[in-house]
Each structure stands twice: as C-alpha cells, then as structure tokens.
Design an enzyme around this catalytic site. Structure first.
Site, PDB file in Angstrom:
ATOM      1  N   GLU A  11     -80.004  12.232  47.628  1.00 34.16           N
ATOM      2  CA  GLU A  11     -78.681  11.809  47.455  1.00 34.16           C
ATOM      3  C   GLU A  11     -78.533  10.297  47.302  1.00 34.16           C
ATOM      4  O   GLU A  11     -77.518   9.811  46.660  1.00 34.16           O
ATOM      5  CB  GLU A  11     -77.724  12.126  48.706  1.00 34.16           C
ATOM      6  CG  GLU A  11     -76.360  11.909  48.674  1.00 34.16           C
ATOM      7  CD  GLU A  11     -75.295  13.033  49.394  1.00 34.16           C
ATOM      8  OE1 GLU A  11     -75.628  14.130  49.607  1.00 34.16           O
ATOM      9  OE2 GLU A  11     -74.192  12.523  49.902  1.00 34.16           O
ATOM     10  N   ASP A 106     -78.261  15.281  50.921  1.00 32.58           N
ATOM     11  CA  ASP A 106     -77.725  15.753  52.277  1.00 32.58           C
ATOM     12  C   ASP A 106     -77.513  17.234  52.428  1.00 32.58           C
ATOM     13  O   ASP A 106     -76.695  17.638  51.624  1.00 32.58           O
ATOM     14  CB  ASP A 106     -76.290  14.791  52.653  1.00 32.58           C
ATOM     15  CG  ASP A 106     -76.882  13.389  52.917  1.00 32.58           C
ATOM     16  OD1 ASP A 106     -77.927  12.996  52.848  1.00 32.58           O
ATOM     17  OD2 ASP A 106     -76.240  12.598  53.150  1.00 32.58           O
ATOM     18  N   TYR A 314     -78.078  11.675  61.399  1.00 37.95           N
ATOM     19  CA  TYR A 314     -76.979  11.647  60.192  1.00 37.95           C
ATOM     20  C   TYR A 314     -75.588  11.308  60.945  1.00 37.95           C
ATOM     21  O   TYR A 314     -75.450  12.224  61.924  1.00 37.95           O
ATOM     22  CB  TYR A 314     -76.862  12.645  59.541  1.00 37.95           C
ATOM     23  CG  TYR A 314     -76.025  12.916  58.260  1.00 37.95           C
ATOM     24  CD1 TYR A 314     -76.348  12.256  57.321  1.00 37.95           C
ATOM     25  CD2 TYR A 314     -74.748  13.739  58.413  1.00 37.95           C
ATOM     26  CE1 TYR A 314     -75.593  12.463  56.155  1.00 37.95           C
ATOM     27  CE2 TYR A 314     -73.909  13.863  57.478  1.00 37.95           C
ATOM     28  CZ  TYR A 314     -74.373  13.253  56.230  1.00 37.95           C
ATOM     29  OH  TYR A 314     -73.517  13.276  55.200  1.00 37.95           O
TER      30      TYR A 314
END
Length: 684
Positions: A11, A106, A314
């Site tokens: 990403e 992600d 994350y």
DNA sequence: GCAAGGTC
C-alpha cells in the site's frame, strides 16, 4: 538469477521496505523515484513495490464543475498526481514480466480496493489470480507468516469498497455542487461549499449543541460550604447541592455559622478499579488530547510514523482487544530493553500468567494498538516519544492488577443542617504504577472520623451560582461523538473536522467549536431537501448494503441504483428553489464575514464599524471604517501582520479606539493593544 | 475550488 518473479504490491513505500527486509536481504532500485526491492527467499524471487495509497479513484466524465447531477462515473488514475502516475508506470512495467502477484496492501476494505485497482488496471486484470498476504503488524514474523499462508483475494470486500466510493462520490459531489450553484446563481462568483455523508451529520452534531447553548437560560442557585477540621482541614457541602432560593440558602448559612459540627455518619468502603483497556485509535486520540493536548489529527500522524518504524502495531484500528497470538511476553521482554521500561516490564514478566483487560470493541482486520517491543533505531523526537510512551504504558497497564481505593463518605450535622463530604484514597496501586504519569484519579483525603466526633467549624459560606449550558465540543470530543455514532473512519474523522473548519461552517474558539451562520444555513437547506445527508441513517443503511456485498449476498448495482433515484429526486426539488436557498446562504456567509472582521465601533465618524481589511494591492491587513465608501469616513490604522487578531469589545480609555488582542500561537498569551496608531497613551 | 478514503 531466477528470471521468473512474483510481483508484490504493497500500500505504501515503507510497507514495501519492511516486507522486503522481512523476506530476506533485498536489493533496492528506484525507477522514477519509486522503491522497488528484489529478494529471493526459499528459491522464489519476489519483486516488491508499492502504491502511495490510492492510485486510482472515481472520476467525473463531465468537464464542468457547475453541472449537476453527475451520474456517469468511472475509475481512473488519480488526476493531477504526478507521483501516483509514476507509480502506475513503474508497476505496469514490472507487471509485464511477473509470473504471479501478491496483494500485500493493508488488510482492510480500503486496502483491498487499492490493491484491486492496481492489479486490475496496471497489471492486466490480475486481481482474480493474485494471492493475498494478510498481516496486522509489519513485524518480520507476521510478514513471514503471511507469506506462508497466502489466500485468495476477497472479491466481496473489494466490491463493497468500490460501492462505498461510488455512493460517497454521488452524494458528495452532487450536493456540494448544488450548494455552490445556489450561491452562484444568487450572487455570482464561486463560493466553495460542500456536504457529504460524514460532513453532514458531524456538522449537525455541532449545530444541535449550538442550539442547546444558545437556548440555555441560566438559572440561579446557591450553595453553602462549611470549612471543617479534625487535625486535618476539609470542606463539606450542604447536602442539597443546588438550593433554589436565596432565602433557603441564607437560612442554612445562619443556622450553621458558628454552630457545633458533629459527625452524624461515617462510612468507608473499598472500590476496585479495573485496569484500562487497550487503545484503539479513538481512545489514543482522546487520551493524547487529555494528557498531552495534542489534536486528534496530529496524534494520528505521529502514530502512523511510529507504525512505519515498526515500533507500534497498525494504528487505524477500532479494536480494544489483544489476542495472545501477538506474544505478550515477547513484547514485554522487548520493552524491558528499551529506555526506562525495564523496571515496569520486569514487574509483569515475573508473573505466571499475563491477561490483558480487553475492551468490548473489535475490528475485523487488526488488534488494538500495542508496542512491538522493537527498539527505536534512532532517538524519537519530543512529541513522538511522548505518544510512544503513552502507548507503551497503556499496553503495560492493561496487564496490571486491579487497583483498590478507599472511598469515604461523611455526613456532618451543623446546627441541625446536614453537610456532606467524601474522600478517595489509594490502598493498592495495581496497574496505576504501570500507567504513570497518565493516571486520571482525583485523590482527596478526609481525616480519620467516626460517628459522634466533634469537628472545628472554621466558617460557613454561601455563594450564588448559575446553571451552565452544555459544554461546546472541542476537536477531541467531537471526534468522540463521531466515533460513538459510527460516522467516518478511524483514519479520517480528524480530517472531516478540519474540512468543516476550512469551509467556515464552524469556528474554533477558546471555548470550543462554534457553528457559524453559514454552517446553520447549510444545515437548514439540507434539512429541507435532503435530510438523509445530515443524519447518520445514510451511513447505517449503506453499511448494511455493503456488508451484504462483502458476504456475496448482494451486488453493487442493487445498492447504488435506488440511492441514485432518491438523490436525483432531491436534487431536482433543490434546483427548483435554488435562488431562495442561495439567498439564505449568501446572507449567512456575508454575516459571518462581517462578524469575523469587525473590531469595534469607529471613534472618528461614530457611525461606522472598524473592520479588519486585507489590502488587494499590498496583501497587508489594516483597520478601516465600514463607512469608507463614497467619501465617507477615512479612519484607518495599521495592524501587526503576524498573529491572530481578536476583537475584545473594549475601547481604549485614552483615545476610545478599539482594543484588540493579538495571539501568536495557540494557547499563548494574548497581547492587548490599542489599534490607534497615534494614541496619546502610546510612548513613541 | 466539490466526498471520503488512502498516503507523503
């Protein structure tokens, strides 16, 4: 070298770097500035590169921005984004020689869409045959594991995500154009107005609070407080915290002043305080605002940076859960070797079992935010360190023991009147030791008391108070409201608030967020023509539809077509009365502009208002009289060119020109100056 | 100079 390779699409560039390093010793090249890594692992060659977030988006096939409704939409490379265009070029070329593809964006709805677009449009329709790497942290172990268990891509998730883009674009662009056009047909010129599925309800929350505040009528009430002592001093409140009449309050005051104070009742009990729950992004943003006064947007930016350095997991998660698979003791022993966490970590490592106090909220793709235990490669900057420290200590604290406090309640008889006081003391620190200095517990002690004790009555006072309107939202509490109402995503809520500020729908003052007349006018128009856009129902309905799509129980068209039908109907009735709507919006915008610029009344002509004006020619700001036009009042004065100018409503005692406040930074001291350049009180 | 959603 093996000529056959698997192209891995990530990403963002930092994710590509971390994934490459996790897979082995990688060779990096930078075609057109985009990092591409080449690594061989277990005999397989991987070429790893990345997007820079979305590279494709929905684009409007019509040319003009004043035309609506726009209904024909298509996916295309993001316009005016040279970096995205370069990334597409590099990926397309790498795709031509790739034998297989790994989708390593992600693992969430938006990540699925990002990878889907790239694999479909830049890699010759490779999405269907690609394999998905699923990880929730960018640690070596998780990445390696994800490559050992590559799965099929989640087509339903991609379609749900694409539908979300479509619906938001259809509502957002068309309604924003309707608003801007109503302004244009009324006054001419362009005024940047907008509304959308998330902006609408968020603004409505602020409007609702604004009304509560404006309609609040302060009600007087009285309180009576006694200063008491038994060795230690403490104060006690008359048992009725709000006394409605002054006569009642005076009676209490008279009846208790100078009278004997005797303990009528004393009770104490233990209260168990569970450890805090792990952070999701909203929790982190609120806590960072509370203890560090950092705005939600900035906190997210810092967390993102820490994540990319593999220091935390994350951050864009709504989960308050920490599954055992993250490896509690490994993380804690990692932390024990970082900075000053050794002592705290060893307290936990000596335990036989580690169980975090999880919260209720979960997230399909990610656990709560936790430190990875990997030491920082370089020293963290001031605020970065503070946010990291907050995250580390919160993580540790969730494993702590429950704390125990002693809560005491006393009731005191003074001349036949009952007064009460309470005390909170900590008996056992438990998790609080791990969460210092962020523990939020107000301790106040009471002396040792028992029934029948006589206390020194040091004096009784009464005071008049007024009921207060509800508090204004600040950026953190408005964000909390959005979260509570499940509006926007954890990643964008702070941005939405920034947009409302930019549009002048709301203004941020010392007291908090205030709605402007323009904000009110926009909400009023939407309430009448498209009420769904200012309600959370639109999001609720959309989510239901998207979930069906994700599970393969519905398709994109059946979600979008009925929405378009309803929207077109609303837009046509809006357009029928756009002049009337535009009139109200124009008036509101003019009022706000005037309001913001007015500094005080003009002491020269005594008719006009002095306003802050920006010179067209020099771009400098100065003070001028509203009565200037057609040979009117020539009163003017220079202003400092830096800093915020705040009207104070006060006039200079020496020359009666207005006094303004000048602020150079948020929460800094306000300097007060008389705007009159030749004020006699100024020494020159 | 239009949304909301990514990332820089």
């Amino acid at each position: 070298m093996n000529r056959v390779y698997t192209l891995v699409v990530c990403e963002k560039p930092d994710a590509a770097r971390r994934i490459a390093h996790a897979l082995g010793s990688a060779k990096e090249t930078k075609p057109l500035g985009l990092s591409v890594f080449d690594v061989t692992r277990d005999g397989s060659r991987y070429v790893i590169t990345s997007a820079i977030g979305h590279l494709y988006g929905i684009s409007d096939v019509t040319a003009s921005r004043s035309v609506y409704p726009v209904l024909d939409l298509e996916w295309a490379p993001l316009p005016k984004n040279a970096r995205a265009a370069r990334a597409i070029k590099v990926i397309s070329e790498l795709a031509q020689k790739a034998s297989s593809f790994v989708h390593a964006c992600d693992y969430d709805q938006e990540g699925e869409v990002i990878g889907h677009s790239i694999l479909e449009y830049a890699c010759g329709g490779a999405y269907g045959k690609s394999r998905r790497a699923k990880f929730s942290t960018l640690t070596d172990e998780e990445i390696q594991e994800s490559f050992l268990s590559l799965a099929a891509p989640s087509e339903g998730l991609a379609e749900a995500g694409r539908s979300r883009h479509m619906l938001d674009y259809l509502y957002g662009i068309n309604l924003s154009r309707a608003l801007s056009r109503s302004f244009k047909v009324t006054k001419g010129g362009y005024h940047n107005l907008s509304i959308g599925r998330v902006q609408g309800p968020t603004l409505a929350f602020a409007v609702e609070r604004e009304f509560e505040i404006r309609l609040h009528v302060p009600d007087p009430y009285w309180t009576v407080t006694a200063s008491l002592a038994k060795g230690e001093k403490f104060s006690a409140q008359y048992a009725k915290p709000r006394i409605d009449t002054v006569s009642e309050a005076s009676a209490v005051l008279e009846g208790s002043s100078g009278k004997d104070a005797v303990v009528a009742n004393f009770q104490s009990r233990k209260v168990v305080l569970r450890p805090p729950t792990p952070f999701n992004l909203g929790d982190l943003q609120r806590e960072a605002y509370r203890v560090l006064r950092v705005s939600p947007g900035y906190t997210l930016a810092i967390a993102e940076k820490l994540y990319l350095q593999a220091l935390i997991s994350y951050p864009r998660t709504s989960s308050q859960k920490l599954p055992p698979s993250i490896g509690y003791s490994k993380i804690i022993s990692g932390l024990s070797r970082i900075g000053s966490y050794g002592g705290l970590a060893s307290m936990l490592l000596s335990r036989s079992r580690l169980i975090p106090n999880e919260g209720k909220m979960s997230d399909p793709a990610h656990p709560a935010i936790y430190p990875t235990g990997v030491p920082p490669r370089s020293k963290l900057g001031g605020l970065e360190f503070k946010v990291y420290d907050l995250i580390v200590k919160r993580f540790l604290a969730t494993f702590g023991d429950s704390a125990t406090t002693q809560r005491a309640d006393v009731s005191v008889d003074i001349g036949g009147y009952e007064f009460v006081a309470d005390g909170v003391e900590v008996l056992y620190d438990g998790w609080m030791v791990l969460y210092r200095p962020y523990v939020n517990l107000e301790r106040h002690s009471l002396p040792e008391l028992k029934k029948g004790d006589r206390l020194d009555n040091l004096g009784v006072e009464m005071s008049e108070k007024f009921t207060q309107p509800p508090r204004r939202y600040n950026q953190a509490s408005l964000l909390a409201k959005m979260e509570q109402e499940k509006i926007g995503t954890k990643a964008t809520r702070a941005d939405i608030i920034a947009t409302l500020l930019k549009r002048n729908y709301v203004a941020s003052s010392r007291e908090g967020i205030e709605v402007t007349d323009l904000g009110l006018a926009v909400i009023e128009s939407m309430k009448e023509y498209v009420p769904s856009i200012i309600s959370t129902d639109l999001t609720r309905g959309m989510e239901e539809q998207l979930e069906k799509i994700e599970l393969g129980k519905g398709d994109s068209a059946s979600a979008i077509e009925p929405a378009v039908d309803r929207l077109v109907e609303s837009l046509s009735s809006f357009m029928e009365r756009e002049i009337e709507i535009g009139g109200k919006i124009v008036e509101a915008a003019a009022f706000d502009k005037n309001q913001a610029a007015t500094i005080g009344s003009c002491p020269v002509c005594k008719k006009g208002q002095l306003r802050m004006i920006k010179s067209w020619k020099t771009k400098k700001r100065f003070v001028g009289c509203s009565n200037y036009a057609e040979g009117g009042c020539k009163a003017s004065a220079p202003l400092p060119q830096k800093g915020g100018i705040r009207p104070t409503g006060k006039a200079c005692p020496a020359c009666s020109w207005p006094i303004v406040g000048v602020v150079f930074a948020r929460r800094s001291k306000q300097w007060r100056i008389c705007v009159n350049f030749s004020c006699p009180a100024k020494k020159r």
